[in-house]
Write a protein that holds these residues in place. Structure first.
Motif, PDB file in Angstrom:
ATOM      1  N   ARG A   1       0.818  -1.220   0.000  1.00 46.69           N
ATOM      2  CA  ARG A   1       0.000   0.000   0.000  1.00 46.69           C
ATOM      3  C   ARG A   1       0.849   1.266   0.000  1.00 46.69           C
ATOM      4  NH1 ARG A   1      -4.521  -2.350   4.001  1.00 46.69           N
ATOM      5  NH2 ARG A   1      -5.633  -3.504   2.387  1.00 46.69           N
ATOM      6  N   ASP A   2       2.048   1.197   0.584  1.00 47.90           N
ATOM      7  CA  ASP A   2       2.923   2.369   0.589  1.00 47.90           C
ATOM      8  C   ASP A   2       3.761   2.466  -0.689  1.00 47.90           C
ATOM      9  OD1 ASP A   2       4.842   0.409   0.911  1.00 47.90           O
ATOM     10  OD2 ASP A   2       5.532   1.093   2.869  1.00 47.90           O
ATOM     11  N   GLN A   3       3.429   1.638  -1.682  1.00 48.37           N
ATOM     12  CA  GLN A   3       4.032   1.612  -3.014  1.00 48.37           C
ATOM     13  C   GLN A   3       5.433   1.015  -3.058  1.00 48.37           C
ATOM     14  OE1 GLN A   3       2.116   2.204  -5.759  1.00 48.37           O
ATOM     15  NE2 GLN A   3       0.546   2.412  -4.205  1.00 48.37           N
ATOM     16  N   THR A   4       5.945   0.470  -1.949  1.00 46.63           N
ATOM     17  CA  THR A   4       7.203  -0.257  -2.013  1.00 46.63           C
ATOM     18  C   THR A   4       6.918  -1.624  -2.619  1.00 46.63           C
ATOM     19  OG1 THR A   4       6.922  -1.096   0.241  1.00 46.63           O
ATOM     20  CG2 THR A   4       8.217   0.926  -0.031  1.00 46.63           C
ATOM     21  N   THR A   5       7.923  -2.188  -3.249  1.00 45.52           N
ATOM     22  CA  THR A   5       7.729  -3.476  -3.913  1.00 45.52           C
ATOM     23  C   THR A   5       8.334  -4.603  -3.086  1.00 45.52           C
ATOM     24  OG1 THR A   5       9.753  -3.222  -5.210  1.00 45.52           O
ATOM     25  CG2 THR A   5       7.705  -2.438  -6.205  1.00 45.52           C
ATOM     26  N   PHE A   6       7.834  -5.807  -3.334  1.00 46.66           N
ATOM     27  CA  PHE A   6       8.376  -7.002  -2.682  1.00 46.66           C
ATOM     28  C   PHE A   6       8.224  -8.184  -3.615  1.00 46.66           C
ATOM     29  CE2 PHE A   6       3.904  -6.960  -1.604  1.00 46.66           C
ATOM     30  CZ  PHE A   6       3.515  -8.288  -1.562  1.00 46.66           C
ATOM     31  N   ASN A   7       8.995  -9.214  -3.355  1.00 47.39           N
ATOM     32  CA  ASN A   7       8.959 -10.448  -4.133  1.00 47.39           C
ATOM     33  C   ASN A   7       8.356 -11.543  -3.272  1.00 47.39           C
ATOM     34  OD1 ASN A   7      10.433  -8.978  -6.019  1.00 47.39           O
ATOM     35  ND2 ASN A   7      12.370  -9.707  -5.234  1.00 47.39           N
ATOM     36  N   ALA A   8       7.546 -12.393  -3.873  1.00 55.12           N
ATOM     37  CA  ALA A   8       6.916 -13.480  -3.123  1.00 55.12           C
ATOM     38  C   ALA A   8       6.413 -14.546  -4.081  1.00 55.12           C
ATOM     39  CB  ALA A   8       5.755 -12.959  -2.290  1.00 55.12           C
ATOM     40  N   ALA A   9       6.280 -15.745  -3.560  1.00 52.60           N
ATOM     41  CA  ALA A   9       5.597 -16.817  -4.284  1.00 52.60           C
ATOM     42  C   ALA A   9       4.128 -16.747  -3.884  1.00 52.60           C
ATOM     43  CB  ALA A   9       6.190 -18.167  -3.908  1.00 52.60           C
ATOM     44  N   LEU A  10       3.259 -17.258  -4.719  1.00 52.82           N
ATOM     45  CA  LEU A  10       1.834 -17.322  -4.400  1.00 52.82           C
ATOM     46  C   LEU A  10       1.455 -18.764  -4.134  1.00 52.82           C
ATOM     47  CD1 LEU A  10       0.349 -15.004  -7.177  1.00 52.82           C
ATOM     48  CD2 LEU A  10       0.785 -14.431  -4.789  1.00 52.82           C
ATOM     49  N   SER A  11       0.537 -18.961  -3.217  1.00 53.19           N
ATOM     50  CA  SER A  11       0.007 -20.303  -2.990  1.00 53.19           C
ATOM     51  C   SER A  11      -1.515 -20.222  -2.932  1.00 53.19           C
ATOM     52  CB  SER A  11       0.578 -20.915  -1.718  1.00 53.19           C
ATOM     53  OG  SER A  11       0.258 -20.124  -0.608  1.00 53.19           O
ATOM     54  N   LEU A  12      -2.140 -21.274  -3.397  1.00 50.75           N
ATOM     55  CA  LEU A  12      -3.595 -21.361  -3.453  1.00 50.75           C
ATOM     56  C   LEU A  12      -4.052 -22.343  -2.389  1.00 50.75           C
ATOM     57  CD1 LEU A  12      -6.113 -20.470  -5.048  1.00 50.75           C
ATOM     58  CD2 LEU A  12      -5.756 -22.429  -6.533  1.00 50.75           C
ATOM     59  N   GLY A  13      -4.799 -21.838  -1.412  1.00 55.81           N
ATOM     60  CA  GLY A  13      -5.255 -22.668  -0.308  1.00 55.81           C
ATOM     61  C   GLY A  13      -6.441 -23.538  -0.690  1.00 55.81           C
ATOM     62  N   ALA A  14      -6.783 -24.473   0.173  1.00 56.16           N
ATOM     63  CA  ALA A  14      -7.908 -25.376  -0.060  1.00 56.16           C
ATOM     64  C   ALA A  14      -9.230 -24.613  -0.131  1.00 56.16           C
ATOM     65  CB  ALA A  14      -7.970 -26.419   1.061  1.00 56.16           C
ATOM     66  N   ASP A  15      -9.277 -23.443   0.512  1.00 54.44           N
ATOM     67  CA  ASP A  15     -10.486 -22.622   0.486  1.00 54.44           C
ATOM     68  C   ASP A  15     -10.556 -21.725  -0.754  1.00 54.44           C
ATOM     69  OD1 ASP A  15      -8.438 -20.914   1.097  1.00 54.44           O
ATOM     70  OD2 ASP A  15      -9.364 -20.088   2.893  1.00 54.44           O
ATOM     71  N   GLY A  16      -9.523 -21.806  -1.629  1.00 57.17           N
ATOM     72  CA  GLY A  16      -9.500 -21.018  -2.853  1.00 57.17           C
ATOM     73  C   GLY A  16      -8.884 -19.651  -2.716  1.00 57.17           C
ATOM     74  N   LYS A  17      -8.385 -19.333  -1.527  1.00 53.86           N
ATOM     75  CA  LYS A  17      -7.773 -18.027  -1.318  1.00 53.86           C
ATOM     76  C   LYS A  17      -6.283 -18.065  -1.680  1.00 53.86           C
ATOM     77  CE  LYS A  17     -10.940 -16.451   2.218  1.00 53.86           C
ATOM     78  NZ  LYS A  17     -11.085 -15.924   3.574  1.00 53.86           N
ATOM     79  N   VAL A  18      -5.832 -16.970  -2.279  1.00 50.67           N
ATOM     80  CA  VAL A  18      -4.431 -16.842  -2.674  1.00 50.67           C
ATOM     81  C   VAL A  18      -3.686 -16.146  -1.540  1.00 50.67           C
ATOM     82  CG1 VAL A  18      -2.854 -15.841  -4.361  1.00 50.67           C
ATOM     83  CG2 VAL A  18      -5.066 -16.711  -5.107  1.00 50.67           C
ATOM     84  N   SER A  19      -2.507 -16.671  -1.199  1.00 48.00           N
ATOM     85  CA  SER A  19      -1.693 -16.050  -0.154  1.00 48.00           C
ATOM     86  C   SER A  19      -0.250 -15.922  -0.633  1.00 48.00           C
ATOM     87  CB  SER A  19      -1.761 -16.855   1.147  1.00 48.00           C
ATOM     88  OG  SER A  19      -1.293 -18.160   0.929  1.00 48.00           O
ATOM     89  N   PHE A  20       0.504 -15.051   0.041  1.00 52.23           N
ATOM     90  CA  PHE A  20       1.904 -14.822  -0.291  1.00 52.23           C
ATOM     91  C   PHE A  20       2.803 -15.701   0.553  1.00 52.23           C
ATOM     92  CE2 PHE A  20      -0.122 -10.684  -1.143  1.00 52.23           C
ATOM     93  CZ  PHE A  20       0.236 -10.540  -2.472  1.00 52.23           C
ATOM     94  N   SER A  21       3.920 -16.087  -0.037  1.00 51.58           N
ATOM     95  CA  SER A  21       4.958 -16.812   0.680  1.00 51.58           C
ATOM     96  C   SER A  21       6.269 -16.115   0.345  1.00 51.58           C
ATOM     97  CB  SER A  21       4.990 -18.272   0.230  1.00 51.58           C
ATOM     98  OG  SER A  21       6.088 -18.925   0.781  1.00 51.58           O
ATOM     99  N   LYS A  22       6.815 -15.393   1.298  1.00 52.93           N
ATOM    100  CA  LYS A  22       8.029 -14.615   1.044  1.00 52.93           C
ATOM    101  C   LYS A  22       9.240 -15.538   0.880  1.00 52.93           C
ATOM    102  CE  LYS A  22       6.771 -10.203   2.582  1.00 52.93           C
ATOM    103  NZ  LYS A  22       7.300  -8.912   2.794  1.00 52.93           N
ATOM    104  N   PRO A  23      10.142 -15.166  -0.046  1.00 52.24           N
ATOM    105  CA  PRO A  23      11.350 -15.979  -0.239  1.00 52.24           C
ATOM    106  C   PRO A  23      12.271 -15.866   0.954  1.00 52.24           C
ATOM    107  CG  PRO A  23      11.452 -13.995  -1.575  1.00 52.24           C
ATOM    108  CD  PRO A  23      10.098 -14.026  -0.929  1.00 52.24           C
TER     109      PRO A  23
END
Length: 72
Positions: free
Chosen positions: A49-71
């Protein structure tokens, strides 16, 4: 799943997956990888939200929600 504007929509249920997550537009290959293996490799360029960038992997949960996984 079929593309419908800014989302991918399931033809058999009401599930939708947005193409843009945290300000990053995902490619078709990244979306296919997320749906097929429930995770992606690390993707660069997500925005906080503060416009800084980050890198992450995405994972799809059993409930269908997408979440971040930081390297590590």
């Amino acid at each position: 799943m079929y593309p419908k504007g800014k989302v991918l929509a399931c033809t058999k249920c009401s599930y939708v997956l947005f193409r843009t997550i945290a300000g990053k537009s995902l490619s078709d290959n990244q979306l296919k990888k997320l749906l097929s293996s429930k995770t992606t490799p690390v993707i660069k360029g997500f925005r906080k939200r503060d416009q800084t960038t980050f890198n992450a992997a995405l994972s799809l949960g059993a409930d269908g929600k997408v979440s971040f996984s930081k390297p590590r």
